[in-house]
Enzyme design. Structure first.
Site, PDB file in Angstrom:
ATOM      1  N   ARG A 198       0.847  -1.200   0.000  1.00 25.37           N
ATOM      2  CA  ARG A 198       0.000   0.000   0.000  1.00 25.37           C
ATOM      3  C   ARG A 198       0.870   1.233   0.000  1.00 25.37           C
ATOM      4  O   ARG A 198       1.812   1.319   0.789  1.00 25.37           O
ATOM      5  CB  ARG A 198      -0.828   0.089   1.295  1.00 25.37           C
ATOM      6  CG  ARG A 198      -1.805  -0.950   1.521  1.00 25.37           C
ATOM      7  CD  ARG A 198      -2.810  -0.551   2.565  1.00 25.37           C
ATOM      8  NE  ARG A 198      -2.286  -0.146   3.865  1.00 25.37           N
ATOM      9  CZ  ARG A 198      -3.052   0.215   4.873  1.00 25.37           C
ATOM     10  NH1 ARG A 198      -4.364   0.258   4.709  1.00 25.37           N
ATOM     11  NH2 ARG A 198      -2.553   0.553   6.022  1.00 25.37           N
TER      12      ARG A 198
ATOM     13  N   ASP B  33       5.574  -6.115   9.479  1.00 21.65           N
ATOM     14  CA  ASP B  33       6.642  -5.744  10.413  1.00 21.65           C
ATOM     15  C   ASP B  33       6.663  -6.670  11.626  1.00 21.65           C
ATOM     16  O   ASP B  33       7.727  -7.058  12.105  1.00 21.65           O
ATOM     17  CB  ASP B  33       6.457  -4.291  10.872  1.00 21.65           C
ATOM     18  CG  ASP B  33       6.871  -3.308   9.792  1.00 21.65           C
ATOM     19  OD1 ASP B  33       7.581  -3.715   8.855  1.00 21.65           O
ATOM     20  OD2 ASP B  33       6.483  -2.130   9.889  1.00 21.65           O
TER      21      ASP B  33
ATOM     22  N   THR C 286      -1.590   7.464   0.031  1.00 13.29           N
ATOM     23  CA  THR C 286      -2.875   7.341  -0.684  1.00 13.29           C
ATOM     24  C   THR C 286      -3.633   6.074  -0.290  1.00 13.29           C
ATOM     25  O   THR C 286      -4.823   5.951  -0.563  1.00 13.29           O
ATOM     26  CB  THR C 286      -2.640   7.287  -2.199  1.00 13.29           C
ATOM     27  OG1 THR C 286      -1.909   6.068  -2.488  1.00 13.29           O
ATOM     28  CG2 THR C 286      -1.842   8.484  -2.691  1.00 13.29           C
TER      29      THR C 286
ATOM     30  N   ASP D 144       1.145  -3.405  12.211  1.00 10.85           N
ATOM     31  CA  ASP D 144       1.589  -3.736  10.859  1.00 10.85           C
ATOM     32  C   ASP D 144       1.990  -5.216  10.819  1.00 10.85           C
ATOM     33  O   ASP D 144       2.981  -5.624  11.414  1.00 10.85           O
ATOM     34  CB  ASP D 144       2.786  -2.848  10.471  1.00 10.85           C
ATOM     35  CG  ASP D 144       3.171  -3.037   9.020  1.00 10.85           C
ATOM     36  OD1 ASP D 144       3.151  -2.055   8.277  1.00 10.85           O
ATOM     37  OD2 ASP D 144       3.483  -4.181   8.626  1.00 10.85           O
TER      38      ASP D 144
HETATM   39  C1  PRP Z   1      -0.530  -4.895   4.434  1.00  8.64           C
HETATM   40  C2  PRP Z   1      -1.286  -6.198   4.510  1.00  8.64           C
HETATM   41  C3  PRP Z   1      -2.143  -6.156   3.278  1.00  8.64           C
HETATM   42  C4  PRP Z   1      -2.463  -4.693   3.175  1.00  8.64           C
HETATM   43  C5  PRP Z   1      -3.865  -4.472   3.645  1.00  8.64           C
HETATM   44  O1  PRP Z   1       0.511  -4.970   3.550  1.00  8.64           O
HETATM   45  O2  PRP Z   1      -0.452  -7.323   4.547  1.00  8.64           O
HETATM   46  O3  PRP Z   1      -1.500  -6.615   2.109  1.00  8.64           O
HETATM   47  O4  PRP Z   1      -1.558  -3.981   4.030  1.00  8.64           O
HETATM   48  O5  PRP Z   1      -4.254  -3.169   3.463  1.00  8.64           O
HETATM   49  P1  PRP Z   1      -5.411  -2.763   2.451  1.00  8.64           P
HETATM   50  O6  PRP Z   1      -6.549  -3.680   2.679  1.00  8.64           O
HETATM   51  O7  PRP Z   1      -5.709  -1.347   2.858  1.00  8.64           O
HETATM   52  O8  PRP Z   1      -4.885  -2.845   1.045  1.00  8.64           O
HETATM   53  P2  PRP Z   1       1.554  -3.772   3.325  1.00  8.64           P
HETATM   54  O9  PRP Z   1       1.105  -2.860   2.236  1.00  8.64           O
HETATM   55  O10 PRP Z   1       1.870  -3.122   4.643  1.00  8.64           O
HETATM   56  O11 PRP Z   1       2.816  -4.504   2.743  1.00  8.64           O
HETATM   57  P3  PRP Z   1       3.769  -5.605   3.397  1.00  8.64           P
HETATM   58  O12 PRP Z   1       2.971  -6.876   3.501  1.00  8.64           O
HETATM   59  O13 PRP Z   1       4.863  -5.696   2.403  1.00  8.64           O
HETATM   60  O14 PRP Z   1       4.230  -5.113   4.744  1.00  8.64           O
HETATM   61  N1  URA Z   2      -1.903  -3.485   7.024  1.00  7.61           N
HETATM   62  C1  URA Z   2      -1.456  -3.922   8.221  1.00  7.61           C
HETATM   63  O1  URA Z   2      -0.420  -4.615   8.297  1.00  7.61           O
HETATM   64  N2  URA Z   2      -2.144  -3.583   9.333  1.00  7.61           N
HETATM   65  C2  URA Z   2      -3.257  -2.859   9.278  1.00  7.61           C
HETATM   66  O2  URA Z   2      -3.854  -2.598  10.335  1.00  7.61           O
HETATM   67  C3  URA Z   2      -3.705  -2.391   8.036  1.00  7.61           C
HETATM   68  C4  URA Z   2      -3.006  -2.721   6.934  1.00  7.61           C
END
Ligand code: PRP
Ligand code: URA
Length: 212
Positions: free
Chosen positions: A105, A206, A109, A203
């Protein structure tokens, strides 16, 4: 609130493990262990979407009219946090093939940015089920992006599996893909103004990978 095509797991083990991973004092290695356990329970529940076909076998004592899974299974974790659900799903579905989809994400935005996609060649599209794996369904942007990709493959069935879902994300997925079943371990209250699920668990990527 009742949603169609949404299955929230209610098993006591799920409630207890999800509490463990929400706790901010849970270390990243314990977090991974409990996500593994949850992913087994989630895979078991989501496995109810699979079809069966008849298979005659012989036990050491007699013929037996048994059953085997009819569908080809493809697991599609959304990188990176979706990888956290892979141990459980691949232990329950050992013959599944694995597709990787990279989406993150944009922090401002909240729009999904796709950066990688690798998908296996399907032998029988109609009888293929894709499980899209992502611990968090927040705005729903990442999941919708994954479903769009999954639909292009022609697979007969697509299922979304997550640990924590926000009402906003559920509505977004079902606004564009109302036929998609979502399996989740918990439905939370809302998103905050940064797009994080509340109460949520922070997160997921993380916390899984210790990159806080
Ligand atoms: C997180 C999570 C989803 C997304 C959800 O990933 O694992 O993929 O956010 O959010 P959304 O429903 O608003 O799209 P992130 O973008 O943090 O990436 P990562 O898994 O690489 O940490
Ligand atoms: N992605 C995450 O990892 N945590 C949240 O709460 C939302 C999006």
């Amino acid at each position: 609130m009742a949603y169609k095509n949404l299955i929230e797991l209610s098993h006591p083990l799920v409630k207890s493990y999800i509490t463990k991973i929400r706790d901010k004092n849970t270390s990243y290695f314990e977090f991974r262990q409990y996500v593994d356990k949850l992913s087994v329970l989630l895979a078991y529940e989501a496995g109810k979407e699979l079809g069966l076909k008849a298979r005659k076998i012989k036990t050491p004592l007699a013929p037996y009219n048994g059953s085997v899974i009819k569908d080809e299974i493809v697991l599609m974790p959304i990188l990176r946090a979706g990888l956290g659900l892979m141990n459980g799903f691949s232990s329950i579905f050992p013959e599944a093939r694995i597709s990787h989809l990279g989406v993150f994400r944009n922090e401002v935005t909240l729009q999904p940015i796709r950066y990688y996609f690798k998908f296996p060649r399907l032998r029988d599209k109609k009888n293929t089920i894709i499980y899209i794996l992502d611990p968090m369904l927040a705005t729903g942007g990442s999941m919708c992006s994954a479903i769009d990709e999954a639909k292009k493959t022609g697979a007969g069935k697509i299922v979304a599996a997550c640990l924590v879902a926000a009402p906003e994300g559920i509505k977004e997925v079902h606004k564009y893909h109302k036929e998609i079943k979502i399996f989740t371990c918990a439905i939370d209250k809302k998103l905050n103004n940064k797009g994080y699920i509340v109460p949520g668990l922070g997160d997921a990527g993380d916390r899984l990978f210790g990159t806080l």
